[in-house]
Design a protein around this motif. Structure first.
Motif, short mmCIF file in Angstrom:
data_model
loop_
_atom_site.label_atom_id
_atom_site.label_comp_id
_atom_site.label_asym_id
_atom_site.label_seq_id
_atom_site.Cartn_x
_atom_site.Cartn_y
_atom_site.Cartn_z
N ILE A 68 0.85 -1.19 0.00
CA ILE A 68 0.00 0.00 0.00
C ILE A 68 0.88 1.24 0.00
O ILE A 68 1.78 1.37 0.83
N ALA A 69 0.66 2.13 -0.94
CA ALA A 69 1.46 3.34 -1.02
C ALA A 69 0.57 4.51 -1.35
O ALA A 69 -0.27 4.43 -2.25
N VAL A 70 0.72 5.59 -0.60
CA VAL A 70 -0.08 6.79 -0.86
C VAL A 70 0.77 7.77 -1.65
O VAL A 70 1.87 8.11 -1.24
N GLU A 71 0.26 8.18 -2.78
CA GLU A 71 0.98 9.17 -3.58
C GLU A 71 0.06 10.34 -3.82
O GLU A 71 -0.84 10.26 -4.67
N GLY A 72 0.23 11.39 -3.06
CA GLY A 72 -0.64 12.56 -3.22
C GLY A 72 -2.08 12.18 -2.94
O GLY A 72 -2.40 11.72 -1.85
N ASP A 73 -2.92 12.36 -3.96
CA ASP A 73 -4.33 12.09 -3.77
C ASP A 73 -4.72 10.69 -4.23
O ASP A 73 -5.91 10.39 -4.38
N ALA A 74 -3.77 9.85 -4.49
CA ALA A 74 -4.10 8.51 -4.97
C ALA A 74 -3.44 7.47 -4.09
O ALA A 74 -2.45 7.73 -3.41
N LEU A 75 -4.06 6.30 -4.12
CA LEU A 75 -3.57 5.20 -3.30
C LEU A 75 -3.28 4.05 -4.26
O LEU A 75 -4.12 3.69 -5.09
N ARG A 76 -2.06 3.49 -4.16
CA ARG A 76 -1.73 2.34 -5.00
C ARG A 76 -1.60 1.13 -4.10
O ARG A 76 -0.98 1.21 -3.05
N LEU A 77 -2.23 0.05 -4.50
CA LEU A 77 -2.06 -1.16 -3.73
C LEU A 77 -2.23 -2.37 -4.62
O LEU A 77 -2.75 -2.27 -5.74
N THR A 78 -1.78 -3.47 -4.11
CA THR A 78 -1.91 -4.72 -4.84
C THR A 78 -2.80 -5.65 -4.04
O THR A 78 -2.61 -5.82 -2.84
N LEU A 79 -3.80 -6.21 -4.73
CA LEU A 79 -4.72 -7.11 -4.05
C LEU A 79 -4.37 -8.54 -4.44
O LEU A 79 -4.23 -8.84 -5.64
N THR A 80 -4.25 -9.41 -3.46
CA THR A 80 -3.97 -10.82 -3.79
C THR A 80 -5.02 -11.68 -3.11
O THR A 80 -5.52 -11.35 -2.03
N ALA A 81 -5.35 -12.80 -3.77
CA ALA A 81 -6.33 -13.71 -3.20
C ALA A 81 -6.07 -15.11 -3.70
O ALA A 81 -5.30 -15.32 -4.65
#
Lengths: 375, 306
Positions: free
Chosen positions: A98-111
């Motif tokens: 999970i990484a917050v970059e300014g007004d956006a959030l990047r993450l990787t979902l695994t299942a």
């Protein structure tokens, strides 16, 4: 003509009417002027403020229940990560990187199994995030790289127990309270002035009967009377202030009657009677306008009284109904939440008390300004 | 004096009668009844209930029955608080409300009167402005704001007083409700005393005392009499309202007084309870108006009642 022109008086002496005099005196009263400014500011804020707060007064934010007031935008940095993990858990996936970059959030979902991309709507449903966008799919849909915009919201006064913005609600409540204050006062002034003037002017048996009725209404417990009116009319917003106004006219009627008793002995009234002016004409042209001084003073003191009464009724649960609100409702809610969320009591109370203070100071100022004995 | 008191008592009877009549028919006209629950009762049960409470008779007959009972001092059974008569409810609640009200009234007269006198003697000084500010604050801050704030500060933050409850009238439990009740009254009494006192201090007899060089204590004693009149006429209705309990204070502090019966009675259409509270308040109002008139004659020898 020539003689008149030679006279040294170059300009006419300006007469000072009672009203001009009163106005000058009122504007010399600093407390009253400051109060007028405060009152105008509150009225303007309540009228136009809700357009600027970017929140609707009845919008529920499930993720921001009883959020304390803050000058910074929500979500705060430490709230984003757990919220994202919560959403991921609802999608039966794990959030990684999970990484917050300014007004956006990047993450990787695994299942374990492929992730249904329709479940990404959970992000949008949360109050913290906007619609999610898939950047990259891997491992046959078991691994999604997602970018989610973070929605920034400001809760300057915090939120209430349902997660509604308290600033917007306080301003909307101000509209209701002020409207009821002024309209109910207008209703009670109208009834009181007409009743008192008629009673005082007609005198004799009519006066006795009309004033006896006022005495009886005085002795009726006033809360009972209001509750009965509310019960009859239902908990209707429009009829609220008619009910309140219908209760508060008694003092006004007494004041105006007293004034009328002295006015009707004046020469100009007797002259009007001798000229054959009708009773209603005399009341309209001579009696009522001359009682207006005390009426205006009483009116400014009545507005805070009516606002208090409305708050009191709302406090009892008889007044304005949800999701509409008034200062009384908000204060009553705040009183229930004092232990965890004292700000819910403080902000509406501040607005109410400031308004009441201002109105009282204006009333006191007007009384001093209109009292000719004080010259 | 005695004939006057007697005459006032007699003239109160028709007023009381009219009040009872108006409120009796008002509450009966209001939509809904005492037995309208969320789940409607069975028709047979309803019918029996209505028969027991004599609600099935014509309204006029019920009115006659109620008046008759009232003359015997019987307020009837409560519709909502089953197993209680109105008399029993009042016997329990009225001492509580009257104690709170009397204490608040006492403080209002003592503190308000003292502050108002102080302000009048030091007109336009810092003390005067402080008293006036306190007066405006007491008038404008509603008691349902004062009460929770007092609870936060003294009960939750400092932990010196209980949040609420009656506890058989222990002093610790009385402090916060009495303060809440007394504050607005102190404010009004202080403002009125100040205004009346300033007026009195300008009068001739006070100027004479001043010119004789008498100490302030003597002047206060003489001026109090003149300044007391408007305050007394305000305190009459205020005393009636205070002694019959306050809904807000009793609700917030959880006290078993009669103030909350006004609202509960009217909302539950408890006809006898509503009528009882109406009669109670009306009697108090009429009584205190009479007391005010008598006090007027005692304070001001120019007032005569023939």
């Amino acid at each position: 003509m020539a003689e008149a022109a030679a006279l040294p008086t170059t300009e006419a002496v300006l007469g000072r009417s009672l009203w001009a005099d009163a106005k000058a005196r009122l504007f010399r009263n600093r407390a009253a002027v400051a109060s007028m400014v405060v009152l105008a500011a509150i009225a303007i804020a309540c009228l136009f403020g809700p357009l600027l707060t970017t929140h609707a007064y009845d919008r529920v934010h499930q993720d921001y229940v009883r959020t304390p007031p803050s000058l910074f935008a929500y979500p705060q940095p430490d709230q984003i990560r757990p919220a994202a993990e919560r959403v991921a858990a609802r999608m039966r996936a794990r959030a990684e990187a999970i990484a917050v970059e300014g007004d956006a959030l990047r993450l990787t979902l695994t299942a374990q199994r492929p992730i249904d991309e329709r479940l990404l709507a959970f992000f949008d449903r949360s109050d913290l995030f906007g619609p999610a966008r898939v950047i990259e799919r891997a491992e046959e849909g078991r691994r999604l790289a997602v970018e989610v915009p973070v929605e920034r919201r400001y809760f300057l006064f915090g939120t209430d127990a349902n997660g509604r913005d308290l600033l917007t609600r306080t301003l909307i409540a101000g509209r209701v309270s002020l409207a009821i204050g002024f309209l109910a006062t207008a209703v009670s002034i109208t009834i009181g002035v007409v009743y008192g003037a008629v009673s005082g002017y007609l005198g004799g048996r009519v006066d006795l009967l009309m004033m006896r009725l006022v005495d009886i209404l005085y002795a009726l417990p006033f809360i009972f009377f209001v509750i009965m009116l509310v019960v009859f009319f239902g908990r209707n917003f429009v009829l609220m202030f008619i009910a309140v106004g219908a209760v508060e006219w008694l003092d006004m009627a007494r004041i105006v009657r007293g004034q009328t008793l002295s006015i009707k002995r004046q020469e100009y009234v007797q002259a009007a009677e001798a000229l054959g002016v009708t009773t209603s004409g005399i009341l309209r042209r001579h009696i009522i306008p001359n009682t207006l001084g005390p009426v205006i003073v009483y009116m400014t003191l009545l507005v805070p009284k009516v606002i208090l009464l409305e708050s009191f009724l709302s406090f009892l649960g008889l007044g304005v109904q949800e999701p509409m609100t008034s200062w009384g409702v908000l204060i009553s809610d705040g009183a229930k939440n004092i232990q965890g969320a004292a700000y819910m009591l403080i902000f509406p109370s501040l607005f109410l008390v400031a308004t009441l203070f201002a109105l009282n100071f204006i009333g006191d100022g007007l009384r001093d300004a209109l009292d000719p004995k004080d010259r | 004096m005695l004939p006057f008191i007697l005459r006032r008592f007699l003239s109160a009877i028709p007023t009381l009668f009219l009040i009872v009549t108006i409120s009796f028919f008002l509450i009966r006209l209001a939509p809904g009844g005492p037995f309208d629950l969320e789940q409607p009762l069975e028709a047979k049960v309803m019918e029996n209930l209505r028969r027991i409470y004599k609600l099935d008779r014509p309204l006029i007959e019920q009115y006659g029955l109620y008046l008759g009972a009232l003359l015997r001092g019987d307020f009837g059974p409560s519709f909502y608080f089953r197993d209680f008569t109105i008399g029993e409810l009042f016997a329990r609640g009225l001492p509580v409300s009257m104690m709170l009200g009397a204490l608040a009234l006492g403080f209002a007269i003592l503190i308000g009167g003292a502050l108002g006198t102080l302000a009048a003697f030091r007109q336009n000084s810092a003390a005067d402005y402080a008293v006036m500010a306190l007066g405006t604050a007491g008038l404008t801050i509603p008691n349902f704001v004062v009460a929770p704030v007092l609870q936060i500060v003294f009960a939750l933050m400092l932990g010196v007083l209980p949040v609420g409850g009656w506890n058989d009238g222990a002093v610790r439990n009385l402090v916060l409700p009495v303060v809440t009740l007394a504050l607005p009254q102190i404010a009004v009494v202080a403002r009125m005393t100040r205004a009346a006192m300033i007026e009195t201090l300008r009068s001739n007899h006070i100027r004479t005392l001043r010119s004789l060089g008498l100490p302030n204590g003597v002047i206060v004693r003489h001026a109090t009499r003149g300044a007391a009149l408007p305050v007394v006429s305000y305190l009459g209705p205020a005393a009636a309202a205070l002694l019959t309990g306050s809904v807000v204070v009793e609700t917030i502090f959880g006290l078993p007084g009669v103030g909350r019966y006004f609202v509960e009675g009217a909302l539950n259409r408890d006809y006898t309870l509503v009528m009882g509270t109406v009669v109670l308040v009306a009697v108090f109002v009429l009584l205190f108006n009479l007391v005010v008139d008598i006090l007027y004659a005692l304070i001001d020898p120019r007032v005569r009642y023939e």
